[in-house]
Each structure stands twice: as C-alpha cells, then as structure tokens.
Design a protein around this motif. Structure first.
Motif, short mmCIF file in Angstrom:
data_model
loop_
_atom_site.label_atom_id
_atom_site.label_comp_id
_atom_site.label_asym_id
_atom_site.label_seq_id
_atom_site.Cartn_x
_atom_site.Cartn_y
_atom_site.Cartn_z
N VAL A 347 0.85 -1.20 0.00
CA VAL A 347 0.00 0.00 0.00
C VAL A 347 0.88 1.25 0.00
CG1 VAL A 347 -1.58 1.40 1.40
CG2 VAL A 347 -2.05 -1.03 1.06
N TRP A 348 0.55 2.16 -0.90
CA TRP A 348 1.09 3.53 -0.87
C TRP A 348 -0.11 4.43 -0.61
CZ3 TRP A 348 0.41 8.42 -2.36
CH2 TRP A 348 1.50 9.31 -2.31
N ALA A 349 -0.15 5.06 0.57
CA ALA A 349 -1.33 5.88 0.90
C ALA A 349 -0.91 7.04 1.80
CB ALA A 349 -2.40 5.04 1.58
N ARG A 350 -1.15 8.25 1.33
CA ARG A 350 -0.85 9.48 2.07
C ARG A 350 -1.30 10.62 1.17
NH1 ARG A 350 2.81 6.43 1.54
NH2 ARG A 350 3.64 6.48 3.65
N ARG A 351 -1.06 11.86 1.60
CA ARG A 351 -1.41 13.00 0.76
C ARG A 351 -0.65 12.90 -0.56
NH1 ARG A 351 0.63 18.25 0.14
NH2 ARG A 351 2.18 17.92 1.77
N PHE A 352 -1.35 13.11 -1.65
CA PHE A 352 -0.69 13.12 -2.96
C PHE A 352 0.01 14.46 -3.13
CE2 PHE A 352 -2.44 9.21 -4.20
CZ PHE A 352 -1.96 8.86 -5.46
#
Length: 547
Positions: A347-352
């Motif tokens: 998973v890559w998940a954070r503010r873009f």
C-alpha cells in the motif's frame, strides 16, 4: 442555557505533572472519521495529541476551526478519475459554548466568531473549541470564512488565520486564559501578535514547525496583512519593518520562530533541516526535536496488539487475513476487483504531493510489469490519498494511476482516504510503501500506525525513519543517496533501489521464509511502541516545551 464549557473546565482532575494550562492551536484536527475537519498528516498528528492529552489527564484544550464543508469529499468522475465534492456537514454532537468574540477583518470591524465545544466524553479528547463565523449577524462573506479548510482564495486564507489566531486567543481569554500558548504550524500566527499586545510574555508562547516545503511556510505581503487586521491592530511603519523579511514579506514560520520561547521540529532529522533552513534569520528561537507520534489506543487493532504481546504468530496471521479481507471488500466495492488475502499486499497511501512520489514504481515500466506479473511471487498494490483540490499536478498523477490500473486485476486506486480508510489500509497491508525525496518529509506518521498493525515499512530514510529503522530487521530502507542530485537522477536511483529491495529481499522473505517475515513484523511493533506512541510525545511537550 449556559454551558459549563464557557470557562476553563476539565471534567477530570489534571495530573500533577501536567497541571499547567495549555491552549493548543491547529488549523486541522483528525479526531474521528465523522468529524471532517482535517486533511492529512498535520490533522492526524493533532488528533492523536488531543487523545493522549485526555488519556494522561493533561490540563490542555484544543483550539481549531469548524469547517462547514470540511476539506473536500473525494469521489470519482464517470471515467473513475478523481472528483472533488464539497458537501455541507452538520454535527449535532457539538455543543454551543455560549462564547462569542469579535475580530476585525479587512474593512469589517466586527466579524463574530463563535466557539462550539467537542466535549471529552464524545471521542476521548481534551476539551476542544471549534470556531465558526457561520453566525447570525455576520454578512454573507464573513459567514463563508469557515467554509473550506485551506481555501484557495488568498483573502479567505488570511481571514482564516486571523479567525483561528485572534478569535481563538480571545476565546481562551474568555475561558480565563492559559499559561502556555502552543501553535501547531504557522496558520494561527496572529494569536502571537495579539497575545503579545495583551501582555502575554514570550516564555508563554511555543511553536511547532512541520514542513520544509515552501507551501507549508506561508509568506505574504506585510503591508497587505496589516490592512487585513492580521496583527490585531494597525502596526506603524517602524513596527512593521521589524517583522518583515525578504523585501517586505512576512514569513509566518520566521515570525513564529522569533516570537516563541522555544520551538520544535517533528523528528531529529527535521530539526537539523529546520535549523539549517532558518539559520540566516536573526532572533529565531532554539529548535529542538520532538518526534511526531500517533495514538496507540485509537490506531492499533486490539487483536494485533494481543497477538504481539503474546508473540502468538498463529493468532497474528489469522487476524491479518481477516483484516485483509475487510480491506479487500473496500477494493471490490470501489474497483470491482477481487484481491487475494494470501497475496503480499503493498500500500502507498498518504497525501498526494509531487515530492512523495506516488508513481515511483512506474518510473521503470518494464520492471513494474515483471513485478505485477510474477507468478512465483505475486503482489497486489493499492494506492490511496487526497491531493490538494487545486494541485493539478498531483491530481494528474492520481488520475494516471487510475487509468494505468483499470484493467490490471491486482492494482487498485481508492478514493476517500480519510481516517477510516487509512485504518483499513494500515491493518490490511503487508507492506507500507513510503517514497519521499530525502529531507522533504518532516516526519511522516502514517508509517508509525502501519507498523503498529504489522505492516512493514519499505521506505526512503527520511523523517522519522532514521530513528526507527533497522534495515532487514524491522523494515527495509533505501540506500542513502546524494540529496543534492537533480530530482530526475534521485528518482531514477531510488526507483532502482526500490526494485532491488522488493525483488531480492521483501518477496523472497515473505513467501519463502514466513518465520523470518513474522519476526520482522513483531520487531516492527516492538520498536514502534511506545517510542512512537503519542503518550510519549504529549509528555515530552510538557517536559521540554511547556516547562
């Protein structure tokens, strides 16, 4: 009816070591999925702080904003690309404190600011006062100031800082005043100017600086700010000259650093970066490191915690499969794809944001195709996150990933990255991928809560990672490269290193050495707690910033 919260009121006896009265100002707070007054990491950090303040019985209150439309609701257009929705929010669980103050904004001498209270028993936080200008008696424009978190309109953003800073400081005055005033980032800077004029001393003001990014260190024309009422009164030309930098500009971070008794950065590496960034500005306070952290009780799955404490690998694996299935129900609902709970899930998940490099894996498409089509070591990859609604470069990266992954059965891009989805991604992933360019990520707390839930960090060595990472033992870390290289070259080298880590370390260990993988997972939880739990952080603030 008069609220018990129209004076400084704690529903508990503050602990002796935390008895000093602290008012904590933040533009956003990530308290609960349902209270949509946050955008990302800054809010998640502030929310965990308020929860730990409550758990430790600290004599603290939070001062924030009640955003009528929140940040935005992330949806999809007809072709699955990102859509920005602004939907009105109403919170019946908030109580009117009965407190209302006035601030001068631009040419309007009396904009009303009302404080709504989030009581501690609702979500387990210290008392929180959320400010709104959507008040009867205000004109239409004044009512809209608290509509949107990080409004794109220049004048509205200035007004929001004045409402949070001066309006918030006046609310604290009405409550009986505080002994310490803490600004989380520079958004509430007008509070320091107003408080200084009211006789509040420098040793009562402290500041947390967060980001090395230019956009996070606001700089605006000082003459214009003066006309807008930013300083709480009209400053004379000599007074204004003392505040300006860079040819007539007011830099919010520089001013806060100068006015605070002491300031803190949010990791040890970030303290060095910050000291170097601001060293040429005379009069700034000492910048000490107090590394960000997250609230264990809120973020860690209880069964994962139980399995970890007992070092029960069987219970851990059983629970991880359950959590993966819960996450994959979200994937199925959003993308119509069936993910396999027995497959390694990244998973890559954070503010873009550009520097966070959501698309780093796609910089080598040949290797990427090999990775996602490897039958011996299968993978599933999920991306999620919210770009700033007017950051069209970041939105374009998001949409590119949507288009690329549409026909791939093991790739998914999810919308609605808020607290609930964040929790599901951290609990349901095997790998938490973190790819910022070195020195650009001040702390990066998402990897902490991922580690709490057994998701192993694969990361560039930025932010909090140098304090946590033991490569190959509790995480996998990119080799350090020259951060002065052109970004193109940095990205190329980091992409190659990332593939080497995945192909030669992560995948063979996960599939061929499950006992070794379990050891890494438990080491990761061992090392993230309690050091990166927010109870440590909340104590450290009292010991090192508020003393």
């Amino acid at each position: 009816m008069t609220s018990e919260y129209n004076k400084w009121h704690m529903p508990y006896e503050p602990a002796k070591e935390f008895n000093k009265k602290v008012a904590y100002f933040s533009m956003e707070f990530g308290i609960h999925q349902a209270l949509k007054i946050y955008s990302g990491g800054l809010g998640f950090l502030a929310g965990s702080h308020m929860r730990s303040g409550y758990e430790l019985k600290q004599n603290m209150i939070g001062i924030g904003m009640l955003w009528k439309y929140g940040y935005y609701d992330q949806g999809r257009n007809g072709d699955q690309t990102m859509k920005t929705n602004f939907i009105e929010k109403n919170y019946t669980f908030l109580e009117d404190s009965g407190l209302e103050v006035e601030v001068k904004l631009h040419d309007n001498p009396s904009v009303k600011v009302r404080a709504m209270v989030l009581k501690p028993e609702i979500f387990g936080t210290v008392p929180m006062y959320l400010l709104t200008t959507d008040v009867e008696g205000n004109d239409y424009l004044s009512k809209t100031i608290t509509n949107h978190l990080y409004d794109s309109n220049y004048l509205t953003r200035i007004s929001q800082s004045i409402v949070l800073g001066i309006g918030g400081a006046k609310i604290v005055e009405a409550l009986g005043g505080a002994e310490m005033y803490h600004l989380n980032e520079g958004h509430a800077l007008p509070a320091f100017y107003y408080l200084r004029d009211q006789g509040v001393k420098k040793n009562q003001m402290v500041f947390t600086t967060h980001t090395p990014e230019k956009a996070g260190n606001e700089e605006r024309d000082a003459q214009h700010l003066n006309r807008c009422g930013f300083f709480g009164r009209y400053l004379s030309e000599p007074e204004l000259q003392k505040e300006v930098v860079n040819g007539g500009m007011l830099n919010y971070t520089v001013s806060a650093l100068r006015m605070a008794k002491v300031s803190n950065a949010v990791s040890k590496l970030h303290a060095k970066v910050s000291q170097d960034m601001w060293k040429d500005y005379p009069g700034i306070s000492k910048i000490i490191p107090i590394t960000n952290a997250q609230n264990q009780k809120f973020w860690q799955d209880e069964v994962i915690e139980e399995a970890h404490l007992a070092k029960d690998a069987k219970l851990y694996r059983k629970r991880k499969i359950e959590l993966k299935k819960e996450l994959f129900d979200v994937v199925l609902n959003q993308t119509n794809k069936l993910f396999d709970p027995n497959t390694l899930t990244i998973v890559w998940a954070r503010r873009f944001a550009g520097y966070k490099r959501a698309d780093l894996l796609l910089q080598d498409l040949e290797r990427f195709e090999k990775l996602i089509n490897n039958e011996k070591y299968p993978v599933q990859i999920i991306w999620a996150g919210k770009p700033y609604p007017y950051d069209f470069y970041a939105i374009d990266i998001f949409n590119h990933l949507v288009h690329y992954s549409k026909q791939k059965s093991n790739l998914a891009v999810l919308v609605g990255y808020e607290i609930e989805l964040s929790r599901e991604l951290k609990c349901g992933s095997d790998i938490w991928l973190n790819t910022p360019r070195i020195t650009r990520e001040a702390s990066g707390t998402s990897g902490m809560t991922a580690a709490m839930n057994g998701s192993v960090n694969v990361s560039s060595n930025d932010g909090w990672m140098p304090e946590f990472a033991k490569d190959g033992k509790n995480s996998f870390v990119f080799p350090v490269i020259d951060q002065n290289l052109p970004t193109w070259d940095q990205d190329k080298i980091d992409c190659e290193n990332l593939y080497d880590i995945l192909e030669n370390k992560v995948l063979p260990t996960y599939y061929d050495k499950p006992k070794k993988w379990q050891e890494i997972v438990f080491n990761s939880i061992d090392d993230v707690l309690p050091q990166f739990g927010s109870n440590r952080m909340a104590k450290q603030y009292y010991e090192e910033l508020y003393k």
